[in-house]
Design a protein around this motif. Sequence first.
Motif, PDB file in Angstrom:
ATOM      1  N   TRP A  71       1.059  -0.923  -0.112  1.00  0.00           N
ATOM      2  CA  TRP A  71       0.691   0.100  -0.386  1.00  0.00           C
ATOM      3  C   TRP A  71       0.835   1.317  -0.140  1.00  0.00           C
ATOM      4  O   TRP A  71       0.551   1.976  -0.656  1.00  0.00           O
ATOM      5  N   VAL A  72       1.827   0.828   0.225  1.00  0.00           N
ATOM      6  CA  VAL A  72       3.057   2.378   0.374  1.00  0.00           C
ATOM      7  C   VAL A  72       3.072   2.894  -0.854  1.00  0.00           C
ATOM      8  O   VAL A  72       3.462   3.497  -1.420  1.00  0.00           O
ATOM      9  N   ILE A  74       1.766   1.682  -3.714  1.00  0.00           N
ATOM     10  CA  ILE A  74       1.290   1.999  -4.430  1.00  0.00           C
ATOM     11  C   ILE A  74       0.860   4.203  -3.472  1.00  0.00           C
ATOM     12  O   ILE A  74       0.006   4.366  -4.883  1.00  0.00           O
ATOM     13  N   ALA A  75       0.426   3.896  -3.044  1.00  0.00           N
ATOM     14  CA  ALA A  75       0.040   5.451  -1.847  1.00  0.00           C
ATOM     15  C   ALA A  75       1.543   6.717  -3.038  1.00  0.00           C
ATOM     16  O   ALA A  75       1.612   8.035  -3.584  1.00  0.00           O
ATOM     17  N   LEU A  76       2.880   6.388  -3.172  1.00  0.00           N
ATOM     18  CA  LEU A  76       3.699   6.769  -3.910  1.00  0.00           C
ATOM     19  C   LEU A  76       4.321   6.770  -5.317  1.00  0.00           C
ATOM     20  O   LEU A  76       3.887   8.060  -5.442  1.00  0.00           O
ATOM     21  N   ILE A  78       1.123   6.587  -6.467  1.00  0.00           N
ATOM     22  CA  ILE A  78      -0.222   8.245  -7.277  1.00  0.00           C
ATOM     23  C   ILE A  78       0.314   9.506  -6.654  1.00  0.00           C
ATOM     24  O   ILE A  78       0.410   9.734  -7.225  1.00  0.00           O
ATOM     25  N   LEU A  79       1.350   9.192  -5.717  1.00  0.00           N
ATOM     26  CA  LEU A  79       2.025  10.615  -5.531  1.00  0.00           C
ATOM     27  C   LEU A  79       2.637  11.581  -6.651  1.00  0.00           C
ATOM     28  O   LEU A  79       2.948  12.538  -6.937  1.00  0.00           O
ATOM     29  N   GLU A 135      -3.191   8.222 -14.336  1.00  0.00           N
ATOM     30  CA  GLU A 135      -3.605   8.389 -12.927  1.00  0.00           C
ATOM     31  C   GLU A 135      -4.798   8.182 -12.299  1.00  0.00           C
ATOM     32  O   GLU A 135      -4.825   6.971 -11.979  1.00  0.00           O
ATOM     33  N   ILE A 139      -5.963   4.512 -10.523  1.00  0.00           N
ATOM     34  CA  ILE A 139      -6.961   5.353  -9.387  1.00  0.00           C
ATOM     35  C   ILE A 139      -8.707   3.551  -9.132  1.00  0.00           C
ATOM     36  O   ILE A 139      -8.950   3.728  -8.199  1.00  0.00           O
ATOM     37  N   LEU A 142      -7.561   0.594  -8.482  1.00  0.00           N
ATOM     38  CA  LEU A 142      -7.514   0.432  -6.889  1.00  0.00           C
ATOM     39  C   LEU A 142      -8.675  -0.345  -6.712  1.00  0.00           C
ATOM     40  O   LEU A 142      -9.392  -0.593  -5.279  1.00  0.00           O
ATOM     41  N   ARG A 146      -9.559  -3.821  -5.208  1.00  0.00           N
ATOM     42  CA  ARG A 146      -8.995  -3.783  -3.933  1.00  0.00           C
ATOM     43  C   ARG A 146      -9.159  -4.983  -3.336  1.00  0.00           C
ATOM     44  O   ARG A 146      -8.347  -5.136  -2.483  1.00  0.00           O
TER      45      ARG A 146
END
Length: 510
Positions: A71-72, A74-76, A78-79, A135, A139, A142, A146
């Motif tokens: 998850w980290v 994936i979040a990175l 997206i950022l 992007e 999203i 995800l 999920r």
Amino acid sequence: SKSCEWNKRLKLNSGGLLNATVVIEARQVVMKIFEDYTHSWYWILIGLAIAMVLSLLFIILLRYLAAIMVWVVIALLILVIGYGIFHCYMEYASLKGEPGANVTLQELGFQTDFAVYLQLQQTWLAFMIILAIVEVIIILLLIFLRKRILIAIALIKEASRAIGHVMCSLFYPLFTFLLLALVIAYWAVTAVFLSTSNQPIYKVFNESACEYSRQTCSPAVQKKACPDSQCLFAFYGGETPYHKYLIVLQFYNVFLFFWCANFVIALGQMTLAGAFASYYWAFSKPDDIPTFPVFSSLGRSLRYHTGTLAFGALILSVVQLIRVLLEYLDHKLKGAQNKFAKFLLCCLKCCFWCLEKIIKFLNRNAYIMVAIYGKNFCTAAKDAFFLLLRNMIRVAVLDKVTDFLLFLGKLLVVGLVGVFAFFFFSGRVKAFADTAPNLHYYWVPILTVAVGSFLIASGFFSVYSMCVDTLFLCFLEDLERNDGSAEKPYLMPENLRKILKKKNTAQPGQ
């Protein structure tokens, strides 16, 4: 004429001296490298032991950190893409009103200097649109995937738990390595024997007409076939049927090497699959797991499924041999200017490369099904293929998540051990300056430790990957075979049942 001959001799002598100097220098370098190994071998072994411990720790930590890492990242991702969109917008806004910035890409045409494109607003607008689309796709994936990502993470955690109960599986790659070393040694000895079985062939050479011209002769027999004839060396080979078909024997030797090597790899895959399947299908873990699951699975594979392993290895070996033949033909036709032949060979090589990858994937899953059910190869391959086809999205998600985590693990192990080896052997850290050995080339043990760490990490993680694949097929079979009733309870772990909102009406064995 004498001066010309003298110059030729000087050139030959200088060339000979240069070659001799190169050989002497190369020998000195090899001796220095060998000396470095004698001074640093125990430190190299310590580095490889550290790599083994780190690989084991990473597998154990995946039980607790798999979800966080996925998850980290994936979040990175997206950022990072979001920042890319913001940067493109800022570049687009800064070029507004600049002279020449409103020229379109079509008007500019093709330019060898790509920096010119960065001066156009349209370029940054295109980058911004592409990144925005990527992007949005990520999203949406995800949102819709999920649950499948959660299933993949749960299976990865369960694989770590399974390896904890079947610890001896981590050392099975050593057995595979020894068998492969024997196969390689046999192939190499046979190839060298075939290559050195040629004989010197002598032919009759003459300037005038002679009926024995170009016929085979023997220099030991001092007999003149014609007045000006000589028995001279022609080539190294032979004229017997054995020598004529020597290249066929070499290809046959390569084919046997592929067959034996693929058999050994297949044996390892089925052995590990049987061990991990016995863990999954155990009603009460770990009480119902066999005492020695790896040895039990190895015995079953050798006793009941040797033909299955040989058949699967045979199919793969035939495709690999065809690829070798195509490479041989490509090498022989390199001097030819026939573009159609080159294009055809390129297409064939690409097709058979893809076919080899597909067969490896099908074989791997077929061996897992054989380890679970004991069916023949064709039936198991068909069942595995359609089972995976019915769960295509789950397969893709699990495969990518597992590949990413194992790649991260290899990078971590090799990076940590390599950095430690660099600071230790190079003497950059004063604390290690007195302990580190004096070396001619400090990069020799560093490279050895880095390559060895990668091989050790690959061995450990190949077991982990096989465990994940086995548990995944068992999980899919569990979903299709069982319904949670007292007669057919689910055997999947509780966290997977919670994700899928499944439950057993009665506990297994009650």
